[in-house]
Design a protein around this motif. Structure first.
Motif, mmCIF file in Angstrom:
data_model
loop_
_atom_site.group_PDB
_atom_site.id
_atom_site.type_symbol
_atom_site.label_atom_id
_atom_site.label_comp_id
_atom_site.label_asym_id
_atom_site.label_seq_id
_atom_site.Cartn_x
_atom_site.Cartn_y
_atom_site.Cartn_z
ATOM 1 N N GLN A 261 78.798 5.989 34.015
ATOM 2 C CA GLN A 261 77.664 6.346 33.333
ATOM 3 C C GLN A 261 77.383 5.638 31.971
ATOM 4 O O GLN A 261 77.908 5.701 31.414
ATOM 5 N N PRO A 262 75.595 5.314 32.266
ATOM 6 C CA PRO A 262 75.587 3.982 31.729
ATOM 7 C C PRO A 262 75.367 5.050 30.004
ATOM 8 O O PRO A 262 75.750 6.295 29.831
ATOM 9 N N THR A 263 75.977 4.343 28.394
ATOM 10 C CA THR A 263 76.005 4.572 28.283
ATOM 11 C C THR A 263 74.846 4.746 26.704
ATOM 12 O O THR A 263 74.690 5.600 25.770
ATOM 13 N N ALA A 264 73.797 4.142 27.600
ATOM 14 C CA ALA A 264 72.438 3.942 26.463
ATOM 15 C C ALA A 264 70.973 3.956 27.748
ATOM 16 O O ALA A 264 71.570 3.625 29.221
ATOM 17 N N ILE B 247 75.302 7.825 48.611
ATOM 18 C CA ILE B 247 75.301 7.553 46.825
ATOM 19 C C ILE B 247 74.853 9.109 46.475
ATOM 20 O O ILE B 247 73.412 8.960 47.116
ATOM 21 N N GLU B 248 75.011 10.094 46.437
ATOM 22 C CA GLU B 248 74.278 10.699 45.128
ATOM 23 C C GLU B 248 74.134 10.184 43.705
ATOM 24 O O GLU B 248 74.889 9.949 42.838
ATOM 25 N N HIS B 249 73.066 10.570 43.580
ATOM 26 C CA HIS B 249 72.428 10.103 42.330
ATOM 27 C C HIS B 249 71.078 11.232 41.848
ATOM 28 O O HIS B 249 70.501 11.494 42.502
ATOM 29 N N GLY B 250 72.023 12.809 41.216
ATOM 30 C CA GLY B 250 70.787 13.077 40.762
ATOM 31 C C GLY B 250 71.025 14.237 41.785
ATOM 32 O O GLY B 250 72.233 14.753 42.680
#
Length: 74
Positions: free
Chosen positions: A9-12, A53-56
């Protein structure tokens, strides 16, 4: 279907409208940030030509076309 790879996961938070300018002809491409993961398409696709790809709550389809281009569809 290949196994699902865990993604970091992105950190920012990132702006959904952020665009990276295309370098001018003859200019070197900008180097990616050192903390940004880099995967080859072979790592993603293995011997196949499509991954999901699962996104949300959405499921996306990433596939390689017959011309070798990548297409992402929802």
């Amino acid at each position: 279907m290949p196994d699902v790879l865990p993604l970091r996961q992105p950190t920012a938070p990132r702006s959904s409208h952020a665009l990276t300018p295309t370098p001018a002809a003859g200019s070197p491409a900008p180097s990616p940030a050192s903390d940004t993961p880099r995967l080859s398409s072979a790592q993603l696709f293995g011997q196949g030509s499509e991954v999901h790809i699962e996104h949300g709550d959405a499921l996306y389809r990433l596939r390689i076309t017959s011309l070798g281009k990548l297409i992402l569809t929802k």
